[in-house]
Motif scaffolding. Structure first.
Motif, mmCIF file in Angstrom:
data_model
loop_
_atom_site.group_PDB
_atom_site.id
_atom_site.type_symbol
_atom_site.label_atom_id
_atom_site.label_comp_id
_atom_site.label_asym_id
_atom_site.label_seq_id
_atom_site.Cartn_x
_atom_site.Cartn_y
_atom_site.Cartn_z
ATOM 1 N N MET A 176 -9.480 -1.368 -19.517
ATOM 2 C CA MET A 176 -9.905 -1.999 -18.336
ATOM 3 C C MET A 176 -9.016 -2.597 -17.395
ATOM 4 O O MET A 176 -8.776 -2.657 -16.274
ATOM 5 N N LEU A 177 -8.256 -3.492 -18.232
ATOM 6 C CA LEU A 177 -6.951 -4.110 -17.851
ATOM 7 C C LEU A 177 -5.980 -3.293 -17.033
ATOM 8 O O LEU A 177 -5.436 -3.475 -16.239
ATOM 9 N N SER A 178 -5.799 -2.208 -17.826
ATOM 10 C CA SER A 178 -4.703 -1.517 -17.584
ATOM 11 C C SER A 178 -4.875 -0.714 -16.087
ATOM 12 O O SER A 178 -4.136 -0.497 -15.191
ATOM 13 N N LEU A 179 -6.092 -0.336 -15.993
ATOM 14 C CA LEU A 179 -6.850 0.587 -14.918
ATOM 15 C C LEU A 179 -6.890 -0.501 -13.716
ATOM 16 O O LEU A 179 -6.616 -0.188 -12.791
ATOM 17 N N GLY A 180 -7.503 -1.692 -14.067
ATOM 18 C CA GLY A 180 -7.540 -2.761 -13.053
ATOM 19 C C GLY A 180 -6.314 -3.088 -12.467
ATOM 20 O O GLY A 180 -6.124 -3.580 -11.355
ATOM 21 N N ILE A 181 -4.997 -2.900 -13.130
ATOM 22 C CA ILE A 181 -3.889 -3.321 -12.421
ATOM 23 C C ILE A 181 -3.038 -2.112 -11.830
ATOM 24 O O ILE A 181 -2.835 -2.164 -10.469
ATOM 25 N N LEU A 182 -3.175 -0.780 -12.637
ATOM 26 C CA LEU A 182 -2.586 0.201 -12.068
ATOM 27 C C LEU A 182 -3.220 1.070 -10.608
ATOM 28 O O LEU A 182 -2.630 1.182 -9.833
ATOM 29 N N MET A 183 -4.526 0.954 -10.606
ATOM 30 C CA MET A 183 -5.361 1.543 -9.629
ATOM 31 C C MET A 183 -4.983 1.029 -8.416
ATOM 32 O O MET A 183 -4.613 1.535 -7.382
ATOM 33 N N PRO A 184 -5.166 -0.354 -8.209
ATOM 34 C CA PRO A 184 -5.159 -1.228 -6.872
ATOM 35 C C PRO A 184 -3.581 -1.008 -6.547
ATOM 36 O O PRO A 184 -3.141 -1.242 -5.349
ATOM 37 N N PHE A 185 -2.789 -1.323 -7.615
ATOM 38 C CA PHE A 185 -1.034 -1.166 -7.421
ATOM 39 C C PHE A 185 -0.787 0.012 -6.676
ATOM 40 O O PHE A 185 -0.272 0.000 -5.516
ATOM 41 N N PHE A 186 -1.118 1.198 -7.174
ATOM 42 C CA PHE A 186 -0.873 2.537 -6.505
ATOM 43 C C PHE A 186 -1.438 2.916 -5.448
ATOM 44 O O PHE A 186 -1.056 3.560 -4.474
ATOM 45 N N PHE A 187 -2.785 2.621 -5.303
ATOM 46 C CA PHE A 187 -3.741 2.915 -4.155
ATOM 47 C C PHE A 187 -3.511 1.923 -2.939
ATOM 48 O O PHE A 187 -3.863 2.432 -1.938
ATOM 49 N N LEU A 188 -3.280 0.679 -3.283
ATOM 50 C CA LEU A 188 -3.415 -0.142 -2.221
ATOM 51 C C LEU A 188 -2.001 -0.987 -2.021
ATOM 52 O O LEU A 188 -1.442 -0.770 -0.982
ATOM 53 N N ILE A 189 -1.842 -1.764 -3.091
ATOM 54 C CA ILE A 189 -0.656 -2.836 -2.975
ATOM 55 C C ILE A 189 0.887 -2.047 -2.615
ATOM 56 O O ILE A 189 1.460 -2.373 -1.843
ATOM 57 N N SER A 190 1.078 -0.961 -3.137
ATOM 58 C CA SER A 190 2.228 -0.386 -2.925
ATOM 59 C C SER A 190 2.209 0.196 -1.433
ATOM 60 O O SER A 190 3.432 0.013 -0.836
ATOM 61 N N ASN A 191 1.282 0.689 -0.843
ATOM 62 C CA ASN A 191 1.187 1.209 0.289
ATOM 63 C C ASN A 191 1.505 0.211 1.370
ATOM 64 O O ASN A 191 1.992 0.241 2.470
ATOM 65 N N ILE A 192 0.554 -0.935 1.193
ATOM 66 C CA ILE A 192 0.851 -2.033 2.098
ATOM 67 C C ILE A 192 2.291 -2.631 1.879
ATOM 68 O O ILE A 192 2.884 -2.995 3.333
ATOM 69 N N LEU A 193 2.668 -3.044 0.702
ATOM 70 C CA LEU A 193 4.302 -3.299 0.634
ATOM 71 C C LEU A 193 5.171 -2.217 1.476
ATOM 72 O O LEU A 193 6.090 -2.793 2.236
ATOM 73 N N GLY A 194 4.879 -0.900 1.352
ATOM 74 C CA GLY A 194 5.665 -0.134 1.983
ATOM 75 C C GLY A 194 5.545 0.265 3.534
ATOM 76 O O GLY A 194 6.340 0.841 4.285
ATOM 77 N N SER A 195 4.397 -0.410 4.075
ATOM 78 C CA SER A 195 3.911 -0.168 5.437
ATOM 79 C C SER A 195 4.558 -1.202 6.278
ATOM 80 O O SER A 195 4.648 -1.357 7.585
ATOM 81 N N VAL A 196 4.275 -2.651 5.806
ATOM 82 C CA VAL A 196 4.655 -3.827 6.474
ATOM 83 C C VAL A 196 6.138 -4.059 6.438
ATOM 84 O O VAL A 196 6.908 -3.918 5.439
ATOM 85 N N SER A 197 6.744 -4.051 7.655
ATOM 86 C CA SER A 197 8.192 -4.257 7.993
ATOM 87 C C SER A 197 8.848 -5.410 7.223
ATOM 88 O O SER A 197 9.856 -5.231 6.899
#
Length: 255
Positions: A176-197
């Protein structure tokens, strides 16, 4: 216990848990399905693109658009392979049967990686050929410069995502902890960081952002400051770090 016997045991564990095999099947279906959808939509909307976008249109990369969603199933697979034994308490029995923790850990990594690679290769080639068929006259061909590299690279990317997930799961031990970190990181956080100048420079060196450069064939003004293979190399460094950190903690702490 010999490494070959341990790997056979790990294969039996994976095969006996249906949820892990279903996640691999899901990775194939989701990647192919969404790649086909994006390819069909891109073909239909191509004439509506401006001239600049038409010139930088990358049919190979478009067919792999579904990899962003398909990788989530591979993340689940990697996490389950490692953390299932922790959640059920079977890890104590496994380590009692195989006290050599390096043999136990890396046998698990190798077996799961080989299985993920086989599925990823099949997924990558099916995704590419179906996507290009749906792109019609805007398609690329497997013999075009950079295309075969992108297809093989996509399979390597998916395999590395699986390995990275196994390393993180070894660190955290909880599914649960692993998926709770990896899922939002790859699906959301990484994309946001890569999109914001302001954070784009950081996002370019995250494992998924760097690794997916391998699926691109046509260069554009938004390309990262490194080539496709360099991007995959950056991702590989993240994977090595995660897998080795998982081993170090397994070796030091109790089951």
């Amino acid at each position: 216990m010999a490494a070959a016997q341990v790997m056979k045991s790990e294969w039996t564990k994976i095969r006996s848990v249906q949820s892990t095999l279903w996640t691999l099947a899901s990775a194939l279906v989701v990647t192919v399905a969404f790649g086909a959808l994006f390819s069909a939509l891109s073909n239909a909307q191509f004439s509506n693109l401006n001239r600049s976008d038409q010139l930088t249109f990358d049919p190979t990369s478009v067919s792999f658009a579904g990899i962003v969603l398909g990788q989530l199933a591979l993340i689940v697979f990697g996490v389950l392979v490692v953390s299932n034994e922790y959640s059920t308490g079977m890890i104590r029995m496994s380590l009692a049967a195989v006290p050599q923790r390096a043999t136990f850990y890396f046998s698990k990594i190798v077996v799961a990686t080989v299985l993920a690679f086989v599925i990823s290769v099949v997924t990558s080639f099916v995704t590419y050929f179906l996507g290009q068929a749906l792109l019609g006259g805007h398609r690329s061909h497997i013999g075009d410069p950079g295309v075969l590299r992108a297809v093989i690279g996509a399979a390597l990317y998916m395999t590395l995502i699986t390995m990275f997930s196994m390393g993180i799961a070894s660190l955290l031990r909880s599914p649960m902890l692993s998926l709770g970190i990896l899922m939002p990181f790859f699906f959301l956080i990484s994309n946001i960081l890569g999109s914001v100048s302001a954070t784009k420079k950081v996002g370019e060196y995250l494992p998924d952002q760097a690794g997916r450069q391998i699926t691109q064939v046509v260069s554009s003004s938004s390309d990262a400051p490194y080539g496709p293979w360099a991007g995959l190399g950056i991702m590989a460094l993240w994977v090595v770090a995660a897998v080795l950190a998982g081993y170090v903690l397994l070796k030091k702490r109790d089951a």
